[in-house]
Design a protein around this motif. Structure first.
Motif, PDB file in Angstrom:
ATOM      1  N   VAL A  79       0.840  -1.197   0.000  1.00  0.00           N
ATOM      2  CA  VAL A  79       0.000   0.000   0.000  1.00  0.00           C
ATOM      3  C   VAL A  79       0.878   1.250   0.000  1.00  0.00           C
ATOM      4  N   LEU A  80       1.816   1.290   0.920  1.00  0.00           N
ATOM      5  CA  LEU A  80       2.597   2.504   1.128  1.00  0.00           C
ATOM      6  C   LEU A  80       3.468   2.868  -0.073  1.00  0.00           C
ATOM      7  N   GLU A  81       3.945   1.885  -0.798  1.00  0.00           N
ATOM      8  CA  GLU A  81       4.811   2.180  -1.935  1.00  0.00           C
ATOM      9  C   GLU A  81       4.051   2.821  -3.088  1.00  0.00           C
ATOM     10  N   ARG A  82       2.720   2.700  -3.056  1.00  0.00           N
ATOM     11  CA  ARG A  82       1.894   3.295  -4.109  1.00  0.00           C
ATOM     12  C   ARG A  82       1.087   4.495  -3.621  1.00  0.00           C
ATOM     13  N   ALA A  83       1.164   4.753  -2.325  1.00  0.00           N
ATOM     14  CA  ALA A  83       0.323   5.802  -1.745  1.00  0.00           C
ATOM     15  C   ALA A  83       0.945   7.184  -1.904  1.00  0.00           C
ATOM     16  N   CYS A  84       0.070   8.166  -2.023  1.00  0.00           N
ATOM     17  CA  CYS A  84       0.499   9.563  -2.012  1.00  0.00           C
ATOM     18  C   CYS A  84       0.115  10.120  -0.642  1.00  0.00           C
ATOM     19  N   LEU A  85       1.074  10.142   0.261  1.00  0.00           N
ATOM     20  CA  LEU A  85       0.787  10.558   1.627  1.00  0.00           C
ATOM     21  C   LEU A  85       0.544  12.065   1.687  1.00  0.00           C
ATOM     22  N   PRO A  86      -0.400  12.512   2.502  1.00  0.00           N
ATOM     23  CA  PRO A  86      -0.716  13.948   2.580  1.00  0.00           C
ATOM     24  C   PRO A  86       0.421  14.720   3.241  1.00  0.00           C
ATOM     25  N   PRO A  87       0.547  15.997   2.897  1.00  0.00           N
ATOM     26  CA  PRO A  87       1.598  16.814   3.517  1.00  0.00           C
ATOM     27  C   PRO A  87       1.285  17.104   4.986  1.00  0.00           C
ATOM     28  N   VAL A  88       2.322  17.310   5.764  1.00  0.00           N
ATOM     29  CA  VAL A  88       2.175  17.678   7.172  1.00  0.00           C
ATOM     30  C   VAL A  88       1.756  19.141   7.261  1.00  0.00           C
ATOM     31  N   VAL A  89       0.783  19.443   8.120  1.00  0.00           N
ATOM     32  CA  VAL A  89       0.319  20.821   8.283  1.00  0.00           C
ATOM     33  C   VAL A  89       0.544  21.277   9.718  1.00  0.00           C
ATOM     34  N   GLU A  90       0.400  22.572   9.938  1.00  0.00           N
ATOM     35  CA  GLU A  90       0.565  23.133  11.277  1.00  0.00           C
ATOM     36  C   GLU A  90      -0.613  22.746  12.170  1.00  0.00           C
ATOM     37  N   PRO A  91      -0.375  22.640  13.482  1.00  0.00           N
ATOM     38  CA  PRO A  91      -1.451  22.239  14.408  1.00  0.00           C
ATOM     39  C   PRO A  91      -2.395  23.389  14.735  1.00  0.00           C
ATOM     40  N   GLU A  92      -3.053  23.913  13.706  1.00  0.00           N
ATOM     41  CA  GLU A  92      -3.974  25.029  13.854  1.00  0.00           C
ATOM     42  C   GLU A  92      -5.264  24.704  13.108  1.00  0.00           C
ATOM     43  N   PHE A  93      -6.412  25.168  13.653  1.00  0.00           N
ATOM     44  CA  PHE A  93      -7.699  24.810  13.085  1.00  0.00           C
ATOM     45  C   PHE A  93      -7.832  25.195  11.611  1.00  0.00           C
ATOM     46  N   PRO A  94      -7.463  26.415  11.176  1.00  0.00           N
ATOM     47  CA  PRO A  94      -7.615  26.751   9.754  1.00  0.00           C
ATOM     48  C   PRO A  94      -6.845  25.787   8.845  1.00  0.00           C
ATOM     49  N   ALA A  95      -5.639  25.382   9.282  1.00  0.00           N
ATOM     50  CA  ALA A  95      -4.845  24.465   8.461  1.00  0.00           C
ATOM     51  C   ALA A  95      -5.509  23.092   8.379  1.00  0.00           C
ATOM     52  N   ILE A  96      -6.056  22.630   9.514  1.00  0.00           N
ATOM     53  CA  ILE A  96      -6.745  21.343   9.535  1.00  0.00           C
ATOM     54  C   ILE A  96      -7.984  21.392   8.645  1.00  0.00           C
ATOM     55  N   LEU A  97      -8.768  22.481   8.764  1.00  0.00           N
ATOM     56  CA  LEU A  97      -9.990  22.617   7.980  1.00  0.00           C
ATOM     57  C   LEU A  97      -9.679  22.678   6.492  1.00  0.00           C
ATOM     58  N   ALA A  98      -8.622  23.422   6.149  1.00  0.00           N
ATOM     59  CA  ALA A  98      -8.241  23.529   4.739  1.00  0.00           C
ATOM     60  C   ALA A  98      -7.820  22.180   4.189  1.00  0.00           C
ATOM     61  N   ALA A  99      -7.027  21.437   4.974  1.00  0.00           N
ATOM     62  CA  ALA A  99      -6.572  20.120   4.518  1.00  0.00           C
ATOM     63  C   ALA A  99      -7.739  19.147   4.397  1.00  0.00           C
ATOM     64  N   ALA A 100      -8.649  19.180   5.351  1.00  0.00           N
ATOM     65  CA  ALA A 100      -9.800  18.280   5.322  1.00  0.00           C
ATOM     66  C   ALA A 100     -10.738  18.643   4.173  1.00  0.00           C
ATOM     67  N   GLY A 101     -10.946  19.940   3.963  1.00  0.00           N
ATOM     68  CA  GLY A 101     -11.837  20.381   2.901  1.00  0.00           C
ATOM     69  C   GLY A 101     -11.298  20.054   1.536  1.00  0.00           C
ATOM     70  N   ASP A 102      -9.984  20.236   1.355  1.00  0.00           N
ATOM     71  CA  ASP A 102      -9.377  19.933   0.059  1.00  0.00           C
ATOM     72  C   ASP A 102      -9.514  18.473  -0.295  1.00  0.00           C
ATOM     73  N   GLY A 103      -9.521  17.628   0.733  1.00  0.00           N
ATOM     74  CA  GLY A 103      -9.633  16.196   0.476  1.00  0.00           C
ATOM     75  C   GLY A 103     -11.075  15.741   0.392  1.00  0.00           C
ATOM     76  N   GLY A 104     -12.030  16.614   0.566  1.00  0.00           N
ATOM     77  CA  GLY A 104     -13.430  16.234   0.508  1.00  0.00           C
ATOM     78  C   GLY A 104     -13.935  15.605   1.765  1.00  0.00           C
ATOM     79  N   ALA A 105     -13.150  15.672   2.877  1.00  0.00           N
ATOM     80  CA  ALA A 105     -13.556  15.041   4.108  1.00  0.00           C
ATOM     81  C   ALA A 105     -14.624  15.843   4.845  1.00  0.00           C
ATOM     82  N   VAL A 106     -14.661  17.148   4.590  1.00  0.00           N
ATOM     83  CA  VAL A 106     -15.635  18.010   5.253  1.00  0.00           C
ATOM     84  C   VAL A 106     -16.583  18.561   4.184  1.00  0.00           C
ATOM     85  N   ASP A 107     -17.846  18.150   4.252  1.00  0.00           N
ATOM     86  CA  ASP A 107     -18.799  18.564   3.213  1.00  0.00           C
ATOM     87  C   ASP A 107     -19.172  20.041   3.317  1.00  0.00           C
TER      88      ASP A 107
END
Length: 367
Positions: free
Chosen positions: A335-363
């Motif tokens: 799995v890991l050799e074919r996976a595109c792992l997400p980038p590390v973000v800062e531990p702040e709510f806007p960064a988490i929301l942006a990362a989640a939204g970009d991935g479609g995790a937050v509708d």
């Protein structure tokens, strides 16, 4: 005096005790178990709907060491115990090694494993090591490793526990009993991956035994699936240097060739091959659609079923059991050799929301 919990709770006793009436008496009375067998038959409505069939998954990755090998290994090691052996030996692409090592440890026996060097996933090697097996990596493929294991067993008191040992099939046939019991009869089709060929023969033996006992009125058609590049049964000739990323079925000269082909012919089934890209696509679909993580060899069976369904070879509405022989964590690198792992973000709510939204995790980012 037993507590209320102890009086109510009755764990599955394992293959030898749970299927005692249908096993050889010399092993059914041996008190060896890691509570193998009794694995779930999981309905797969989403994937089944895609294929137009009533689909069920026999999830053998829930055995103690994560693969179907435990069913046969408990029987083979029990036989070794009954015969007074002190050492067992096997050749392995990984799952057999893990299982032999675990059951040998449980039985207090020594275990020697001959491995094709560089051809076994790290997860499986780790299992064999932690259970205390002696590993011998050899510069060869599985077929030559098996020849060496057979020679060692012939020249020493060590007992061979590969599927050439008939007790392995005695244990593995119990999966057929469980499938028939769960469904209340045999499925129309049973689909499973084929490497060394023993498991497909074992299922056929199990269904036949249940039919003779009057517990089912027919047997399923059995479909064997191999990986392209390691598909000797499909080609009709051995492959000197088999190649596939599905390492558990990377075998060019199956020891159980004749038994496997007999089971396929007698059941009215077939054997086919799928390539690695189809295998990994099927693995990901199983996980995304049904929440079941299977190792690549197992996913080969899913890929083969999809091909047959697309061709119309599996009639719409058929009841089909797909045998998933091993857990996906057996080979996490696949799995890991074919996976595109997400980038590390800062531990702040806007960064988490942006990362989640970009991935479609937050509708709805506004919620």
């Amino acid at each position: 005096m037993l507590s209320a919990h102890e009086r109510v709770y009755r764990p599955w006793p394992g293959v030898l005790a749970g299927h005692r009436a249908y096993l050889l008496p010399e092993i059914s009375g041996v008190g060896l178990t890691l509570h193998e067998g009794g694995t779930p038959l999981v309905a797969a409505p989403r994937l089944g709907s895609r294929l137009g069939i009533d689909l069920h998954l026999k999830v053998e990755g829930q055995n103690p060491t994560g693969s179907f090998k435990d069913r046969g290994m408990v029987a083979a090691v029990a036989g070794a115990m009954a015969g007074g052996a002190r050492t067992v030996v096997c050749a392995s692409t990984g799952n057999t090694a893990a299982s032999a090592a675990a059951y040998s440890a449980r039985a207090g026996l020594k275990c020697l494993v001959i491995l094709p060097a560089g051809a076994v996933s790290a997860g499986k090697v780790a299992q064999a090591l932690v259970y205390g097996a002696r590993l011998v990596p050899v510069r060869c493929g599985f077929d030559r490793a098996l020849e060496l294991a057979r020679e060692l067993a012939a020249r020493t008191p060590a007992v061979l526990v590969n599927s050439l040992n008939p007790l392995r099939l005695e244990g593995q046939k119990t999966a057929a009993f469980e499938v028939a019991s769960a469904l209340g009869g045999a499925p129309d089709f049973l689909v499973l991956p084929v490497g060394n060929g023993g498991n497909i023969r074992a299922y056929w033996l199990g269904f036949q035994q249940y039919r003779r006992a009057g517990l089912i009125d027919r047997c399923p058609r059995i479909i064997g699936v191999q990986a392209l590049g390691a598909d000797p049964l499909v080609r009709g000739e051995p492959i000197a240097e088999p190649r596939t990323r599905a390492t558990a079925i990377c075998i060019g000269r199956p020891a159980g060739w004749n038994g496997a082909m007999d089971a396929i012919r007698e059941s009215g089934g077939t054997v086919l091959a799928v390539d690695d890209s189809q295998i990994f696509a099927a693995r990901d679909l199983l996980a995304a659609d049904e929440g079941v993580f299977a190792e690549p060899a197992s996913a080969a069976a899913a890929a083969g079923l999809a091909c047959l369904a697309e061709r119309g070879a599996v009639p719409c509405g058929s009841t089909v059991v797909l045998v998933l022989t091993g857990h996906g964590l057996k080979d996490p690198d696949a799995v890991l050799e074919r996976a595109c792992l997400p980038p590390v973000v800062e531990p702040e709510f806007p960064a988490i929301l942006a990362a989640a939204g970009d991935g479609g995790a937050v509708d709805d980012p506004g919620i």
